[in-house]
Design a protein around this motif. Sequence first.
Motif, PDB file in Angstrom:
ATOM      1  N   ARG A 178       0.829  -1.213   0.000  1.00  0.00           N
ATOM      2  CA  ARG A 178       0.000   0.000   0.000  1.00  0.00           C
ATOM      3  C   ARG A 178       0.859   1.258   0.000  1.00  0.00           C
ATOM      4  NH1 ARG A 178      -2.292  -3.872   2.675  1.00  0.00           N
ATOM      5  NH2 ARG A 178      -4.349  -4.532   1.979  1.00  0.00           N
ATOM      6  N   GLU A 179       2.095   1.077  -0.379  1.00  0.00           N
ATOM      7  CA  GLU A 179       3.020   2.211  -0.522  1.00  0.00           C
ATOM      8  C   GLU A 179       4.037   1.771  -1.563  1.00  0.00           C
ATOM      9  OE1 GLU A 179       5.036   2.570   3.301  1.00  0.00           O
ATOM     10  OE2 GLU A 179       4.903   0.409   3.453  1.00  0.00           O
ATOM     11  N   GLY A 180       4.935   2.666  -1.949  1.00  0.00           N
ATOM     12  CA  GLY A 180       5.886   2.305  -3.003  1.00  0.00           C
ATOM     13  C   GLY A 180       7.242   2.911  -2.730  1.00  0.00           C
ATOM     14  N   ARG A 181       7.962   2.286  -1.793  1.00  0.00           N
ATOM     15  CA  ARG A 181       9.305   2.802  -1.502  1.00  0.00           C
ATOM     16  C   ARG A 181      10.297   2.202  -2.483  1.00  0.00           C
ATOM     17  NH1 ARG A 181       8.989   5.498   3.243  1.00  0.00           N
ATOM     18  NH2 ARG A 181       7.156   5.020   4.482  1.00  0.00           N
ATOM     19  N   PHE A 182      11.479   2.821  -2.521  1.00  0.00           N
ATOM     20  CA  PHE A 182      12.540   2.451  -3.458  1.00  0.00           C
ATOM     21  C   PHE A 182      12.866   0.955  -3.343  1.00  0.00           C
ATOM     22  CE2 PHE A 182      17.202   2.698  -4.526  1.00  0.00           C
ATOM     23  CZ  PHE A 182      17.015   3.021  -5.867  1.00  0.00           C
ATOM     24  N   HIS A 183      12.799   0.226  -4.451  1.00  0.00           N
ATOM     25  CA  HIS A 183      13.111  -1.219  -4.473  1.00  0.00           C
ATOM     26  C   HIS A 183      12.403  -1.973  -3.352  1.00  0.00           C
ATOM     27  CE1 HIS A 183      16.026  -0.321  -7.456  1.00  0.00           C
ATOM     28  NE2 HIS A 183      17.029  -0.008  -6.676  1.00  0.00           N
ATOM     29  N   GLN A 184      11.184  -1.565  -3.049  1.00  0.00           N
ATOM     30  CA  GLN A 184      10.567  -2.084  -1.818  1.00  0.00           C
ATOM     31  C   GLN A 184      10.413  -3.604  -1.792  1.00  0.00           C
ATOM     32  OE1 GLN A 184       7.294   0.114  -0.267  1.00  0.00           O
ATOM     33  NE2 GLN A 184       6.585  -1.559   1.020  1.00  0.00           N
ATOM     34  N   VAL A 185       9.911  -4.167  -2.894  1.00  0.00           N
ATOM     35  CA  VAL A 185       9.660  -5.621  -2.885  1.00  0.00           C
ATOM     36  C   VAL A 185      10.983  -6.372  -2.700  1.00  0.00           C
ATOM     37  CG1 VAL A 185       8.790  -7.564  -4.224  1.00  0.00           C
ATOM     38  CG2 VAL A 185       7.606  -5.356  -4.328  1.00  0.00           C
ATOM     39  N   LYS A 186      11.984  -5.973  -3.458  1.00  0.00           N
ATOM     40  CA  LYS A 186      13.280  -6.664  -3.374  1.00  0.00           C
ATOM     41  C   LYS A 186      13.877  -6.517  -1.974  1.00  0.00           C
ATOM     42  CE  LYS A 186      14.175  -6.096  -8.255  1.00  0.00           C
ATOM     43  NZ  LYS A 186      14.743  -5.203  -9.263  1.00  0.00           N
ATOM     44  N   ARG A 187      13.754  -5.328  -1.402  1.00  0.00           N
ATOM     45  CA  ARG A 187      14.346  -5.102  -0.081  1.00  0.00           C
ATOM     46  C   ARG A 187      13.586  -5.865   1.006  1.00  0.00           C
ATOM     47  NH1 ARG A 187      13.624   0.522   0.462  1.00  0.00           N
ATOM     48  NH2 ARG A 187      14.810   0.607   2.370  1.00  0.00           N
ATOM     49  N   MET A 188      12.279  -6.011   0.837  1.00  0.00           N
ATOM     50  CA  MET A 188      11.502  -6.764   1.837  1.00  0.00           C
ATOM     51  C   MET A 188      11.938  -8.228   1.871  1.00  0.00           C
ATOM     52  SD  MET A 188       7.707  -5.134   1.296  1.00  0.00           S
ATOM     53  CE  MET A 188       6.844  -6.190   2.469  1.00  0.00           C
ATOM     54  N   PHE A 189      12.098  -8.819   0.696  1.00  0.00           N
ATOM     55  CA  PHE A 189      12.512 -10.226   0.678  1.00  0.00           C
ATOM     56  C   PHE A 189      13.975 -10.376   1.094  1.00  0.00           C
ATOM     57  CE2 PHE A 189       8.596 -10.653  -1.748  1.00  0.00           C
ATOM     58  CZ  PHE A 189       8.041 -11.746  -1.084  1.00  0.00           C
ATOM     59  N   GLN A 190      14.779  -9.398   0.727  1.00  0.00           N
ATOM     60  CA  GLN A 190      16.183  -9.427   1.148  1.00  0.00           C
ATOM     61  C   GLN A 190      16.271  -9.423   2.689  1.00  0.00           C
ATOM     62  OE1 GLN A 190      18.399  -5.989  -0.050  1.00  0.00           O
ATOM     63  NE2 GLN A 190      20.198  -7.206  -0.572  1.00  0.00           N
ATOM     64  N   ALA A 191      15.410  -8.588   3.300  1.00  0.00           N
ATOM     65  CA  ALA A 191      15.408  -8.503   4.769  1.00  0.00           C
ATOM     66  C   ALA A 191      15.008  -9.832   5.404  1.00  0.00           C
ATOM     67  CB  ALA A 191      14.452  -7.397   5.214  1.00  0.00           C
ATOM     68  N   ARG A 192      14.314 -10.682   4.638  1.00  0.00           N
ATOM     69  CA  ARG A 192      13.914 -12.000   5.139  1.00  0.00           C
ATOM     70  C   ARG A 192      14.885 -13.085   4.673  1.00  0.00           C
ATOM     71  NH1 ARG A 192      10.988 -12.257   9.237  1.00  0.00           N
ATOM     72  NH2 ARG A 192      10.485 -14.373   8.618  1.00  0.00           N
ATOM     73  N   GLY A 193      16.048 -12.675   4.148  1.00  0.00           N
ATOM     74  CA  GLY A 193      17.066 -13.653   3.745  1.00  0.00           C
ATOM     75  C   GLY A 193      16.741 -14.348   2.435  1.00  0.00           C
ATOM     76  N   ASN A 194      15.903 -13.733   1.615  1.00  0.00           N
ATOM     77  CA  ASN A 194      15.518 -14.346   0.338  1.00  0.00           C
ATOM     78  C   ASN A 194      15.911 -13.407  -0.799  1.00  0.00           C
ATOM     79  OD1 ASN A 194      14.307 -16.074  -1.520  1.00  0.00           O
ATOM     80  ND2 ASN A 194      12.500 -16.395  -0.227  1.00  0.00           N
ATOM     81  N   ARG A 195      15.656 -13.823  -2.031  1.00  0.00           N
ATOM     82  CA  ARG A 195      16.033 -12.984  -3.162  1.00  0.00           C
ATOM     83  C   ARG A 195      14.962 -13.066  -4.246  1.00  0.00           C
ATOM     84  NH1 ARG A 195      19.977 -12.583  -7.524  1.00  0.00           N
ATOM     85  NH2 ARG A 195      20.226 -14.832  -7.638  1.00  0.00           N
ATOM     86  N   VAL A 196      14.645 -11.891  -4.834  1.00  0.00           N
ATOM     87  CA  VAL A 196      13.653 -11.830  -5.913  1.00  0.00           C
ATOM     88  C   VAL A 196      14.346 -12.156  -7.234  1.00  0.00           C
ATOM     89  CG1 VAL A 196      12.158 -10.251  -7.222  1.00  0.00           C
ATOM     90  CG2 VAL A 196      12.198 -10.146  -4.718  1.00  0.00           C
ATOM     91  N   LEU A 197      13.801 -13.156  -7.946  1.00  0.00           N
ATOM     92  CA  LEU A 197      14.379 -13.524  -9.243  1.00  0.00           C
ATOM     93  C   LEU A 197      13.603 -12.897 -10.400  1.00  0.00           C
ATOM     94  CD1 LEU A 197      14.943 -17.353  -8.620  1.00  0.00           C
ATOM     95  CD2 LEU A 197      16.559 -15.468  -8.283  1.00  0.00           C
ATOM     96  N   TYR A 198      12.321 -12.644 -10.167  1.00  0.00           N
ATOM     97  CA  TYR A 198      11.456 -12.085 -11.223  1.00  0.00           C
ATOM     98  C   TYR A 198      10.364 -11.289 -10.527  1.00  0.00           C
ATOM     99  CZ  TYR A 198       7.696 -11.990 -14.695  1.00  0.00           C
ATOM    100  OH  TYR A 198       6.690 -11.583 -15.540  1.00  0.00           O
TER     101      TYR A 198
END
Length: 242
Positions: A178-198
Amino acid sequence: MKGERLDRLLARLGLGSRKEVARLVRAGRVRVAGEAVRDPGFHVPEGVSLELDGKPLAVRRHHHVLLHKPAGYVTSRTEGPSVYALLEGFPTRDLAPVGRLDKDTEGLLLFTTDGELLHRLTHPRHKVEKRYLVHLERPATREDREAFREGLVLEGKRLLPAELSWDQDPTRVELVLREGRFHQVKRMFQARGNRVLYLKRLSLGPLTLGDLPKGRARYLRSEEEEALYRAVRLFTDLLRGK
Ligand code: URA
């Protein structure tokens, strides 16, 4: 009779739904060629001036363009390959992107000439939902889902609650923000020790890509435009004279 119905014309100019603008007209707030007109069904001859509360109404409409962004294009005018290269034939000079998608992100990217609409669509206060399809390096977990729902803390800032879901395969997930911060999706998964591939944006508020092919753009249909303005309460604010 010639001309366009007054209520239809005012709705088309973005002042509200047919019902809302009819109320303005009945209240005597609209003048056509200098005369107060209280009949929403009045047929407005072409070329005459319109006023609301004594202020001239600009007859120019805003433009809103939906692009199905492919990977490999930058949301920028100055860096290339630019998403603007995909908007040939549209009034690109005045169109600004509603948020950005990374170069490797695909999906729905909206452009508008309406600065107030843009501001509201991108401001967290209005909590406009953005839905993403995400392919992950490792399976998402129930703990990820909980953490996102509670509002992840990124660099000392608590994010708004986000919804994470999947069907069978937890490496193919959907995420609603419900917001749109810089690289938000990638950073959220990174913070959980995961990585966005697509990453693909599937929707923005009431807008979806439908069958728009990748790399193509089109103007919003009037019902989409109306739903979008409603989603950020722009009609009602205008009517209250904000
Ligand atoms: N979040 C990202 O990390 N990238 C995008 O392009 C959009 C949202």
